[in-house]
Design a protein around this motif. Sequence first.
Motif, PDB file in Angstrom:
ATOM      1  N   VAL A   1      18.318   9.715  16.493  1.00 40.79           N
ATOM      2  CA  VAL A   1      19.050   9.139  15.367  1.00 40.79           C
ATOM      3  C   VAL A   1      18.134   9.011  14.145  1.00 40.79           C
ATOM      4  CG1 VAL A   1      20.646   7.860  16.854  1.00 40.79           C
ATOM      5  CG2 VAL A   1      18.509   6.801  16.152  1.00 40.79           C
ATOM      6  N   PRO A   2      18.727   8.928  12.947  1.00 42.30           N
ATOM      7  CA  PRO A   2      17.907   8.782  11.745  1.00 42.30           C
ATOM      8  C   PRO A   2      17.358   7.364  11.597  1.00 42.30           C
ATOM      9  CG  PRO A   2      20.223   8.801  11.152  1.00 42.30           C
ATOM     10  CD  PRO A   2      20.139   9.057  12.630  1.00 42.30           C
ATOM     11  N   ALA A   3      16.212   7.265  10.967  1.00 40.44           N
ATOM     12  CA  ALA A   3      15.601   5.974  10.642  1.00 40.44           C
ATOM     13  C   ALA A   3      14.884   6.136   9.307  1.00 40.44           C
ATOM     14  CB  ALA A   3      14.613   5.559  11.729  1.00 40.44           C
ATOM     15  N   ARG A   4      14.648   5.026   8.629  1.00 40.73           N
ATOM     16  CA  ARG A   4      13.943   5.070   7.347  1.00 40.73           C
ATOM     17  C   ARG A   4      12.875   3.999   7.288  1.00 40.73           C
ATOM     18  NH1 ARG A   4      18.702   5.972   2.866  1.00 40.73           N
ATOM     19  NH2 ARG A   4      19.146   8.119   3.463  1.00 40.73           N
ATOM     20  N   MET A   5      11.828   4.336   6.545  1.00 39.23           N
ATOM     21  CA  MET A   5      10.761   3.378   6.263  1.00 39.23           C
ATOM     22  C   MET A   5      10.485   3.446   4.761  1.00 39.23           C
ATOM     23  SD  MET A   5       6.790   3.110   7.594  1.00 39.23           S
ATOM     24  CE  MET A   5       6.359   4.736   7.020  1.00 39.23           C
ATOM     25  N   THR A   6      10.437   2.275   4.141  1.00 38.57           N
ATOM     26  CA  THR A   6      10.043   2.196   2.739  1.00 38.57           C
ATOM     27  C   THR A   6       8.682   1.516   2.708  1.00 38.57           C
ATOM     28  OG1 THR A   6      12.333   2.061   2.010  1.00 38.57           O
ATOM     29  CG2 THR A   6      10.658   1.291   0.457  1.00 38.57           C
ATOM     30  N   TYR A   7       7.783   2.072   1.909  1.00 39.47           N
ATOM     31  CA  TYR A   7       6.423   1.563   1.856  1.00 39.47           C
ATOM     32  C   TYR A   7       5.861   1.696   0.452  1.00 39.47           C
ATOM     33  CZ  TYR A   7       5.077   6.500   2.077  1.00 39.47           C
ATOM     34  OH  TYR A   7       4.926   7.845   1.821  1.00 39.47           O
ATOM     35  N   GLU A   8       4.795   0.955   0.210  1.00 36.43           N
ATOM     36  CA  GLU A   8       4.027   1.087  -1.025  1.00 36.43           C
ATOM     37  C   GLU A   8       2.782   1.896  -0.712  1.00 36.43           C
ATOM     38  OE1 GLU A   8       3.077  -2.632  -2.894  1.00 36.43           O
ATOM     39  OE2 GLU A   8       5.173  -3.191  -3.122  1.00 36.43           O
ATOM     40  N   ASP A   9       2.424   2.801  -1.630  1.00 37.04           N
ATOM     41  CA  ASP A   9       1.186   3.552  -1.444  1.00 37.04           C
ATOM     42  C   ASP A   9       0.023   2.776  -2.066  1.00 37.04           C
ATOM     43  OD1 ASP A   9       1.276   4.030  -4.211  1.00 37.04           O
ATOM     44  OD2 ASP A   9       1.945   6.099  -3.996  1.00 37.04           O
ATOM     45  N   SER A  10      -1.154   3.349  -2.042  1.00 36.80           N
ATOM     46  CA  SER A  10      -2.341   2.650  -2.538  1.00 36.80           C
ATOM     47  C   SER A  10      -2.291   2.407  -4.052  1.00 36.80           C
ATOM     48  CB  SER A  10      -3.610   3.433  -2.170  1.00 36.80           C
ATOM     49  OG  SER A  10      -3.553   4.745  -2.705  1.00 36.80           O
ATOM     50  N   ARG A  11      -1.402   3.079  -4.768  1.00 40.23           N
ATOM     51  CA  ARG A  11      -1.227   2.837  -6.207  1.00 40.23           C
ATOM     52  C   ARG A  11      -0.109   1.842  -6.489  1.00 40.23           C
ATOM     53  NH1 ARG A  11      -1.162   9.010  -6.555  1.00 40.23           N
ATOM     54  NH2 ARG A  11       0.955   8.460  -6.060  1.00 40.23           N
ATOM     55  N   GLY A  12       0.554   1.354  -5.436  1.00 35.38           N
ATOM     56  CA  GLY A  12       1.642   0.392  -5.595  1.00 35.38           C
ATOM     57  C   GLY A  12       3.004   1.021  -5.814  1.00 35.38           C
ATOM     58  N   GLU A  13       3.107   2.346  -5.720  1.00 38.53           N
ATOM     59  CA  GLU A  13       4.392   3.020  -5.895  1.00 38.53           C
ATOM     60  C   GLU A  13       5.188   2.967  -4.591  1.00 38.53           C
ATOM     61  OE1 GLU A  13       3.754   6.989  -7.317  1.00 38.53           O
ATOM     62  OE2 GLU A  13       2.535   6.294  -9.001  1.00 38.53           O
ATOM     63  N   LEU A  14       6.510   2.832  -4.726  1.00 38.37           N
ATOM     64  CA  LEU A  14       7.388   2.781  -3.558  1.00 38.37           C
ATOM     65  C   LEU A  14       7.804   4.178  -3.118  1.00 38.37           C
ATOM     66  CD1 LEU A  14       9.757  -0.168  -4.548  1.00 38.37           C
ATOM     67  CD2 LEU A  14       8.034  -0.164  -2.744  1.00 38.37           C
ATOM     68  N   HIS A  15       7.902   4.341  -1.805  1.00 41.81           N
ATOM     69  CA  HIS A  15       8.356   5.599  -1.207  1.00 41.81           C
ATOM     70  C   HIS A  15       9.270   5.255  -0.040  1.00 41.81           C
ATOM     71  CE1 HIS A  15       5.232   7.933  -3.308  1.00 41.81           C
ATOM     72  NE2 HIS A  15       4.489   6.841  -3.110  1.00 41.81           N
ATOM     73  N   THR A  16      10.290   6.084   0.164  1.00 46.37           N
ATOM     74  CA  THR A  16      11.130   5.952   1.355  1.00 46.37           C
ATOM     75  C   THR A  16      11.104   7.285   2.080  1.00 46.37           C
ATOM     76  OG1 THR A  16      12.583   4.288   0.387  1.00 46.37           O
ATOM     77  CG2 THR A  16      13.467   5.529   2.239  1.00 46.37           C
ATOM     78  N   ILE A  17      10.810   7.216   3.364  1.00 41.83           N
ATOM     79  CA  ILE A  17      10.732   8.408   4.194  1.00 41.83           C
ATOM     80  C   ILE A  17      11.798   8.291   5.280  1.00 41.83           C
ATOM     81  CG2 ILE A  17       8.979   7.546   5.800  1.00 41.83           C
ATOM     82  CD1 ILE A  17       8.636  10.936   4.382  1.00 41.83           C
ATOM     83  N   GLU A  18      12.545   9.359   5.484  1.00 42.13           N
ATOM     84  CA  GLU A  18      13.538   9.386   6.551  1.00 42.13           C
ATOM     85  C   GLU A  18      13.009  10.278   7.662  1.00 42.13           C
ATOM     86  OE1 GLU A  18      18.012  11.023   7.110  1.00 42.13           O
ATOM     87  OE2 GLU A  18      17.748   9.527   5.526  1.00 42.13           O
ATOM     88  N   TYR A  19      13.170   9.824   8.885  1.00 45.13           N
ATOM     89  CA  TYR A  19      12.661  10.543  10.043  1.00 45.13           C
ATOM     90  C   TYR A  19      13.627  10.340  11.194  1.00 45.13           C
ATOM     91  CZ  TYR A  19      10.957   5.801  10.851  1.00 45.13           C
ATOM     92  OH  TYR A  19      10.882   4.444  10.995  1.00 45.13           O
ATOM     93  N   ARG A  20      13.388  10.965  12.303  1.00 47.82           N
ATOM     94  CA  ARG A  20      14.258  10.866  13.474  1.00 47.82           C
ATOM     95  C   ARG A  20      13.531  10.121  14.586  1.00 47.82           C
ATOM     96  NH1 ARG A  20      19.107  12.490  12.068  1.00 47.82           N
ATOM     97  NH2 ARG A  20      19.620  13.529  13.984  1.00 47.82           N
ATOM     98  N   VAL A  21      14.284   9.269  15.288  1.00 46.44           N
ATOM     99  CA  VAL A  21      13.732   8.526  16.422  1.00 46.44           C
ATOM    100  C   VAL A  21      14.692   8.632  17.603  1.00 46.44           C
ATOM    101  CG1 VAL A  21      12.444   6.867  15.011  1.00 46.44           C
ATOM    102  CG2 VAL A  21      14.773   6.340  15.701  1.00 46.44           C
TER     103      VAL A  21
END
Length: 110
Positions: free
Chosen positions: A81-101
């Motif tokens: 099934v799909p899952a998502r993670m949102t994170y901040e990088d070392s510069r403080g920018e937000l990213h959302t990555i979708e992956y399968r679990v």
Amino acid sequence: MKTIQTVMAISFLVVSPVALAEGGADRVFGRMLQSNEKAMAQYAEAQGKAAPAVKHYKYGMTLDISKVVSVTPSSSACGVVPARMTYEDSRGELHTIEYRVQGFGCPHGG
């Protein structure tokens, strides 16, 4: 003959909800991912940052994760099934990555 009918009826009652759950899983995941996307846009706005675009994870992709902001909950569905993670990088920018679990709701043989 009566035993066969009873077994068939019980099998139908057990399999029907499973089939319905499998068919409705796409809608549930769709709502879950939309809800996550909306929440992350609100979080980004509150933090004064740009809302992250969803990127699809590819094997070997390098991720610069400084702080995890959100992870969608693990699924009780059976299957991938799909899952998502949102994170901040070392510069403080937000990213959302979708992956399968792998969902953890698969029955175990025994």
